[in-house]
Write an enzyme that holds these catalytic residues in place. Structure first.
Site, PDB file in Angstrom:
ATOM      1  N   LYS A 167      54.442  47.942  49.653  1.00 34.91           N
ATOM      2  CA  LYS A 167      53.876  49.510  49.194  1.00 34.91           C
ATOM      3  C   LYS A 167      54.748  50.646  50.708  1.00 34.91           C
ATOM      4  CE  LYS A 167      50.479  49.191  46.332  1.00 34.91           C
ATOM      5  NZ  LYS A 167      51.228  47.242  45.980  1.00 34.91           N
TER       6      LYS A 167
HETATM    7  C1  LIG Z   1      51.216  47.061  44.510  1.00 38.27           C
HETATM    8  C2  LIG Z   1      52.327  45.007  44.801  1.00 38.27           C
HETATM    9  C3  LIG Z   1      52.847  44.787  43.169  1.00 38.27           C
HETATM   10  C4  LIG Z   1      52.675  45.987  42.301  1.00 38.27           C
HETATM   11  O1  LIG Z   1      53.494  47.140  42.069  1.00 38.27           O
HETATM   12  P1  LIG Z   1      53.911  47.660  41.524  1.00 38.27           P
HETATM   13  O2  LIG Z   1      54.429  48.693  41.676  1.00 38.27           O
HETATM   14  O3  LIG Z   1      52.543  48.397  40.765  1.00 38.27           O
HETATM   15  O4  LIG Z   1      53.651  47.360  39.819  1.00 38.27           O
HETATM   16  C5  LIG Z   1      53.655  43.285  43.542  1.00 38.27           C
HETATM   17  N1  LIG Z   1      53.398  43.264  44.920  1.00 38.27           N
HETATM   18  C6  LIG Z   1      52.748  43.370  45.337  1.00 38.27           C
HETATM   19  C7  LIG Z   1      52.604  42.324  47.017  1.00 38.27           C
HETATM   20  C8  LIG Z   1      52.034  44.390  45.790  1.00 38.27           C
HETATM   21  O5  LIG Z   1      51.358  45.189  47.166  1.00 38.27           O
END
Ligand SMILES: *Cc1c(COP(=O)(O)O)cnc(C)c1O
Length: 527
Positions: free
Chosen positions: A126
């Site tokens: 993120k």
């Molecule tokens: C948010 C997240 C995801 C999922 O990503 P999306 O863009 O919502 O599909 C996968 N792995 C981790 C560690 C995340 O924090």
């Protein structure tokens, strides 16, 4: 990029339309970022997508990551001056990341490449978007004010089940004209996740634990957002509007498009693929933001063949891609070893369907209404064919996920976090001849308890043995590091036990309690 000269003439002309076609006239990038959600409840997508040649893409490898990102934003023709874009990208992708490459690629074998998206300050992917969006949010608000709009300052409110909250805190801390408050369920996040949040530095940040579970937390925040009387009070007393930083904001998606373009250039530059050679991309998917970004990269010109969508036991997306029906009417929410993918309503899928229907807002409105009323929708045959042409999907259960972590460590001496392990397994099951780029979304030390289970052959959810259970998250990671000889725990995770706890308020999960806490934070800010 050859577009730069045309761009000056058409500066800011690439506007954003609404996936539900509510009639709002298209808005520029700055407005789309500040608004977040379109007025009719739909999502913004750009009217035009740039198109890059393989040569354009490969040439990016000569630039540092921040300049690659700036080049992509310029190709999207956003309504901010080039210089501003370049400066903001320098801030977004600099020494806040612990690797100069920002998101380096580790190759496990000739055809399996792991794109490490977790070198930012919170050690999860993120950061790739949330180290960038806040700067563009502030600059967008400033640009709109300069153009005569009477905009207030903003307070971002985020309910988090773990990762997003810390990434948002780190992204928005110290950003002008924005403050941020994060709410997490008291007792409902891991020791590491809680400590990451409550030790955040900076003056414009606040963190509350909420009595209740994540749903209570999120419901409270949603009610706060829809309380018009409260909005008016905030505007009058503090000149503040509430905003959210969630993953449907176009300003969070565009940074993700960047890394797929950049990593293709990188693979070519490192001699791992030929320029023009097709690759598949495998993404551990929750809200569909990350994999959608890869689809946009493909549209723009990156030679991507198939997008491999990896789900955990919450397999609604896998079932949708395999059947054309998105059905949550009889689906339980399952707690898995990869909690950031535990999701039933995958909000960015709306953008993907809008694109795959040839931008048919009527169809999207109908499907979203069906989802809302019947908890189910089915796409038409033509759209389903388009889905199948682009995506294949697989779901991976908890036990397999943990077994994969152990197996990849044994075979490749590489330690995967549980989310990446889901993607790695799905990639093995779905791949054809093409090299695969696997998106790695978290450092293993963010999810040490499940990594420990994997290495010690414990079942998913099995309690840790007493000696391990008595350790803090940091101590458990130290133990794993010693056992595996993986001493790469990022500083931000390694030092948590010694950092000052700045936030210890626990509040009720009522909308009143949340509103009162937020207002008192704002009072404290203005003093
Ligand atoms: C948010 C997240 C995801 C999922 O990503 P999306 O863009 O919502 O599909 C996968 N792995 C981790 C560690 C995340 O924090």
């Amino acid at each position: 990029m050859s577009h730069s000269t045309d761009r000056i003439a058409s500066f800011g002309e690439n506007r954003y339309i609404d996936t539900r076609g509510a009639g709002e006239s298209p808005v520029p990038f700055t407005q789309a970022v500040v608004n977040g959600l379109a007025q009719g409840g739909g999502l913004y997508v750009p009217q035009e997508l740039p198109s890059l040649t393989v040569e354009d893409i490969v040439a990016l490898a000569a630039l540092p990551y921040a300049q690659r990102a700036a080049a992509v934003y310029k190709a999207f023709n956003i309504d901010l001056p080039d210089e501003t874009i370049e400066q903001l990208m320098e801030r977004a992708y600099g020494t806040n990341f612990d690797d100069e490459a920002i998101c380096p690629i580790t190759s496990l074998d000739e055809n399996t490449h792991i794109l490490e998206l977790w070198h930012g300050p919170t050690s999860a992917f993120k950061d790739m978007a949330l180290q960038c969006l806040p700067h563009f949010f502030a600059a967008s608000a400033a640009a709109l004010r300069e153009r005569g709009e009477a905009l207030p300052s903003f307070m971002i409110l985020v309910a988090t089940s773990g990762d997003t909250g810390k990434a948002a805190l780190e992204g928005f801390k110290g950003v002008d004209g924005v403050s941020i408050g994060v709410l997490f369920p008291d007792g409902g996040v891991s020791d590491i996740q809680r400590k990451q949040m409550v030790t955040t530095t900076g003056d414009n940040v606040q963190v509350w634990a909420v009595r209740g579970n994540f749903d209570d937390c999120q419901t409270g925040v949603k009610k706060t957002f829809s309380d018009e009387a409260y909005a008016q009070t905030l505007r009058e007393d503090y000149d503040i509007a509430l905003s959210s930083a969630n993953s449907i904001n176009w300003g969070r998606l565009l940074p993700q498009v960047v890394y797929y373009i950049s990593s293709y250039a990188e693979l070519v530059a490192q001699g791992k693929i030929e320029a023009g050679q097709e690759i598949d991309v495998c993404v551990p998917t929750g809200n569909f933001g990350n994999i959608l970004a890869a689809w946009y990269a493909k549209q723009i010109g990156v030679p991507i063949d198939m997008l491999l969508c990896a789900s955990n036991d919450n397999r609604v997306l896998t079932d949708f891609i395999n059947t054309g029906t998105y059905d949550i009417s009889d689906r339980e929410f399952i707690l898995t070893a990869s909690p950031s993918m535990d999701i039933l309503v995958s909000s960015n899928l709306e953008r993907q369907l809008f694109e795959l229907t040839g931008r048919n807002a009527d169809a999207i409105r109908q499907w979203m209404a069906d989802l809302n009323e019947k908890k189910c929708f089915r796409v038409d045959e033509e759209t389903f064919r388009a889905v199948r042409e682009n995506f294949s999907a697989d779901s991976v259960d908890n036990a397999t996920c943990l077994a994969t972590i152990k197996q990849v460590l044994d075979e490749h001496n590489y330690l995967l976090d549980p989310h990446t392990a889901v993607a790695y397994t799905a990639a093995q099951n779905l791949r054809g001849e093409n090299p695969v780029l696997v998106a790695s979304t978290a450092h293993w030390a963010k999810f040490g308890d499940n990594v420990y289970r994997a290495l010690h052959g414990l079942a998913p959810h099995e309690p840790l043995p007493a000696d391990a259970a008595s350790l803090t998250g940091c101590q458990l990671n130290e133990l794993i590091a010693t056992e595996t000889d993986k001493h790469d725990i990022p500083a931000g995770l390694a030092n948590l036990d010694t950092m000052e706890v700045r936030f210890s308020d626990v509040i009720d999960n009522s909308v009143e309690a949340i509103e009162k806490a937020a207002a008192s934070f704002l009072t404290q800010q203005t003093n």
